[in-house]
Design a protein around this motif. Sequence first.
Motif, PDB file in Angstrom:
ATOM      1  N   ILE A 184       0.837  -1.206   0.000  1.00 11.39           N
ATOM      2  CA  ILE A 184       0.000   0.000   0.000  1.00 11.39           C
ATOM      3  C   ILE A 184       0.870   1.254   0.000  1.00 11.39           C
ATOM      4  O   ILE A 184       0.585   2.235  -0.710  1.00 11.39           O
ATOM      5  N   LEU A 185       1.944   1.256   0.793  1.00 12.01           N
ATOM      6  CA  LEU A 185       2.843   2.408   0.800  1.00 12.01           C
ATOM      7  C   LEU A 185       3.448   2.644  -0.581  1.00 12.01           C
ATOM      8  O   LEU A 185       3.493   3.770  -1.080  1.00 12.01           O
ATOM      9  N   ILE A 186       3.928   1.580  -1.199  1.00 10.31           N
ATOM     10  CA  ILE A 186       4.593   1.710  -2.500  1.00 10.31           C
ATOM     11  C   ILE A 186       3.623   2.211  -3.559  1.00 10.31           C
ATOM     12  O   ILE A 186       3.946   3.122  -4.341  1.00 10.31           O
TER      13      ILE A 186
ATOM     14  N   LEU B 194       6.803   3.658  10.350  1.00  8.37           N
ATOM     15  CA  LEU B 194       7.123   3.514   8.928  1.00  8.37           C
ATOM     16  C   LEU B 194       5.989   4.068   8.078  1.00  8.37           C
ATOM     17  O   LEU B 194       6.226   4.766   7.080  1.00  8.37           O
ATOM     18  N   ILE B 195       4.750   3.789   8.461  1.00  7.34           N
ATOM     19  CA  ILE B 195       3.592   4.265   7.698  1.00  7.34           C
ATOM     20  C   ILE B 195       3.469   5.782   7.804  1.00  7.34           C
ATOM     21  O   ILE B 195       3.365   6.483   6.788  1.00  7.34           O
TER      22      ILE B 195
ATOM     23  N   SER C  66       2.961   7.665  16.353  1.00  8.65           N
ATOM     24  CA  SER C  66       3.967   6.608  16.212  1.00  8.65           C
ATOM     25  C   SER C  66       5.250   6.938  16.961  1.00  8.65           C
ATOM     26  O   SER C  66       5.827   6.077  17.636  1.00  8.65           O
ATOM     27  N   LYS C  67       5.722   8.186  16.857  1.00  8.73           N
ATOM     28  CA  LYS C  67       6.960   8.542  17.559  1.00  8.73           C
ATOM     29  C   LYS C  67       6.760   8.472  19.069  1.00  8.73           C
ATOM     30  O   LYS C  67       7.675   8.055  19.796  1.00  8.73           O
TER      31      LYS C  67
ATOM     32  N   VAL D 201      -3.875   9.364   8.909  1.00  7.51           N
ATOM     33  CA  VAL D 201      -3.363   7.990   8.921  1.00  7.51           C
ATOM     34  C   VAL D 201      -2.919   7.575  10.316  1.00  7.51           C
ATOM     35  O   VAL D 201      -2.888   6.377  10.641  1.00  7.51           O
ATOM     36  N   GLY D 202      -2.565   8.533  11.169  1.00  8.04           N
ATOM     37  CA  GLY D 202      -2.172   8.180  12.529  1.00  8.04           C
ATOM     38  C   GLY D 202      -3.304   7.590  13.347  1.00  8.04           C
ATOM     39  O   GLY D 202      -3.057   6.913  14.359  1.00  8.04           O
ATOM     40  N   LEU D 203      -4.549   7.806  12.921  1.00  8.55           N
ATOM     41  CA  LEU D 203      -5.693   7.311  13.686  1.00  8.55           C
ATOM     42  C   LEU D 203      -5.802   5.793  13.642  1.00  8.55           C
ATOM     43  O   LEU D 203      -6.455   5.196  14.508  1.00  8.55           O
ATOM     44  N   ILE D 204      -5.175   5.146  12.656  1.00 11.15           N
ATOM     45  CA  ILE D 204      -5.293   3.686  12.567  1.00 11.15           C
ATOM     46  C   ILE D 204      -4.516   2.986  13.676  1.00 11.15           C
ATOM     47  O   ILE D 204      -4.744   1.797  13.930  1.00 11.15           O
TER      48      ILE D 204
END
Length: 744
Positions: free
Chosen positions: A98-100, A346-347, A416-417, A555-558
Motif C-alpha cells: 500500500i505504501l509503495i 514507517l507508515i 507513532s513517535k 493515517v495516525g488514527l489507525i
Amino acid sequence: MEHTYQYAWIIPFLPFPVTMSMGFGLLLIPTATKNIRRMWAFPSVLMLSIAMVFSANFAIQQINGSFIYQYLWSWTINNDFSLEFGHLIDSLTSIMSILITTVGIMVFIYSDNYMSHDQGYLRFFAYMSFFNISMLGLVTSCNLIQIYIFWELVGMCSYLLIGFWFTRPIAASACQKAFVTNRIGDFGLLLGILGFYWITGSFEFRDLFEIINNLLHNNGVNSLFVTLCASFLFLGAVAKSAQFPLHIWLPDAMEGPTPISALIHAATMVAAGIFLVARLLPLFIVIPYIMNFISLIGIITVLLGATLALAQRDIKRSLAYSTMSQLGYIMLALGIGSYRAALFHLITHAYSKALLFLGSGSVIHSMEPIVGYSPEKSQNMVLMGGLTRYVPITRISFLLGTLSLCGIPPLACFWSKDEILKDSWLYSPIFALIASFTAGLTAFYMFRMYLLTFDGYLRVQFQDYSSTKNSFLYSISPWGKEVPMVVNKNFLLSTMNNRVSFFSKDTYQINENVRNSIRYFSTNFRNKYAYTYPYESDNTMLFPLLVLVLFTLFVGLIGINLDQGELDFDILSKWLTPSTKFFHPNSNDSTDWYDFLTNAVFSVSIAVLGLFISSILYGSVYSSFQNLDLINSFLKASPKRIFLDRIQNLIYNWSYNRGYIDIFYTKIFTAGIRRLAKLIQFFDRHIIDGIINGVGLASFFIGEGIKYMGGGRISSYLFLYLSYVSIFLGAFLFLVKKFPFFLL
C-alpha cells in the motif's frame, strides 16, 4: 478468498507492460514515442492504481482476520537442491504494498508536470515504473534468494534515477557513490544468505526460523557463526536504509529529480532495509547480541542524522538527513522488539516525508525561473524566504508535514513517535534520553527549514539579464557562515568574507530601499521589462500534495492503541495480528489514558521547546536582528561570549561538514585504496613485468655474446660447462655451511 491470493503474483507485474512498451518505443520508434510522451502517464498511473486496489483488498482481509498465505512453485530441482519461487502475503506485505502504490501514484501524477519540460520524460517514467515493479516484487518475495534478486533490481533502478541527469558531473558522482556504498551492504547480504543456507539448507523464511531456533536451543550450531551471518544480513539493511556508517550516499542522492527523492528516499527504497529487518525479526530475536546491535545502530543514526541536519542549506539535503534520523527511530524500535511501533512509524513517516519532499519540489519549481535552473541556487534555503504570499497551498502542506514530523498532535507522526519513545524507556533509559533529545532537535531543524523557506521576505534580488538595472543579492545565515552581498554598479555595500554571528552586533543592517527592491525580477523581453514572481505550482502538482495532506492528518488514527473498554479502534493491531501470531513477537498491550497523557505531555513539550528555539533564531530577518541584540545584552561578559561562540562554531562545523565522516572516508578509504592500487600497479609493472622482461633481455644478450665465442671444438665447450658447474656447486656448499637452514 484463497482464489484471490493465488493471483497475488500479478501485483508486481501490473506496471510491466507499460514499462516495456515505453522502453521498446524509445528504442524502435523514438520520434513517434516522444511525440505522444504525455499520454504514457495515464497507463502508468492506471496500472499502479490496480495494484493498489489488490493491495488494499489484501489489507482488508488481513484486518478481518485472514491468515498468512504463501504460494510456491519449483523453479529448479537438482538432487538435494531445490529452488522455489512464489509470493508471501501477510500484514507486512500488504503494508509495504500500500505504501509503495499510493506514494507511487502520487509521484507519477506529480511528475507529469514536474518533468514535462525535460527531454528525458519517457526515460524517467520507464525507470520509475521498473522501480515500482522491483519494490513490489521485493515485498512479496517468499524466500531470501528471491528477495536478493529484487534487492539488486531496486539498487539498479536507484542508480539510474539518482544519475538521471548524468551529464551533470555532480549527479554522475552521486549515483556512483550510492552504487558503491550499497554494493558493500549487498555483498554482506549475500554472505549472510549463503551462510544461513549452509546452516539450514533452505532459503524459505519459515524453515529458516524453525531450524535456527532448534539448533540454538540444542547447541547444534556455533552461536558466534550464526551471529556473524545475521550481522551480514543486517549489513544489507544498513546500506539500503542509510544507517550509520553506510549513510553517506543518501544526501548526495538528492541530485536526482525531486519526485525521485519523494518516491525512493522517503517512502520506498530506504524502507527496503526496514522491511528486511522486520521480515527477519523472528530470526534476529533468537540470536544473541544481534538485537542489541540493531538498536545501537538505530540510536546512533537517530542522533547523527538530526545533528547533521541542523546547518544544511540545501532543502532536499536537509530532508535527506531528516529521513536518515527517522529511519533510525524505526530501526531502534525493531532492535528493542517493538515491532508494532516500528511499522506504525514507517507508515506515518512515509506519507509525511513524501509530502515534504513533494512540497520542496514545488518550492524549487517556483524558484527556478528567478534564480536559474541550478540546484545550488534553487534548492538553497538561504536564498528563499517570504514565499508564503506566492505559494500559499504549498506553504500550508509543507507546514502540516513539518508539524507532523515534529510530533505535534493530532498529526500522524505524533502517535507513532510517541509510542517509540514510550517503548524505549522500557528498554534503556540512556537510549530513551537520546531519542527524546533528538525529538527536540527534529522540531528545531524542521521548523528552521520551514521558517527559512516561507517566513520573512524573499532574500534574493533576482538577476537582471538586460544588464541595464542594478543587480542585488541578499541572503542571511544565522549560523554565521557568510554575509550576503549587495552589489550595485556604483558601490559595494558588503563583502563576502565578513561573518555574522548569533551573538555579534556587527550585523549588516539592510536598508529599506534594498528590502523593497527585492520584490521583483526584471528581464529584457522584447525590449520591455517584465516582472516575475515566485508562483504556485499547477494543479497536477498540487493534487498529490493535498492527498498526502489527508494521509498526514488522518493515517495516525489507525494506530491509536488506548484502552477504550468494549470499543476497539486499533486497526493497526488487527492488521498485524496474523504476522504477530505466526512470525513476530506479540504486539504491545493497550495503554490507559493516564500513561498516554503523561508520555504525550513529555514528548510534545520537547517538540514545542524545539519549535520555540527555532522560531526565536529563525523567525524572520527583522526579528533575527532584534534577537541578536537581545542575546548580546545577556552576553556582555567576555568569557561567556567566547565560550558560546566556540560552541556555536563547533556545532555549525560538525553539521555543515557532515560530521567529517565523508572527509574521513575520502582520506582513509578512497585515498588509501588509490595508494594501494598505485603500489600494486608499480609492483606489477616494474617488479613482475621487470623480472619477465629482464629474463628475456638477459637471454637475448647472453645468446648474442655466446654465439661469437663458439669455435666448434667440443673440448672447449666441455671445459666451460664444467667450470660453471664447479662455480655453482662451490657457491651452494658455501651457503649450506654458513646457513644450514637452506637444507630444510
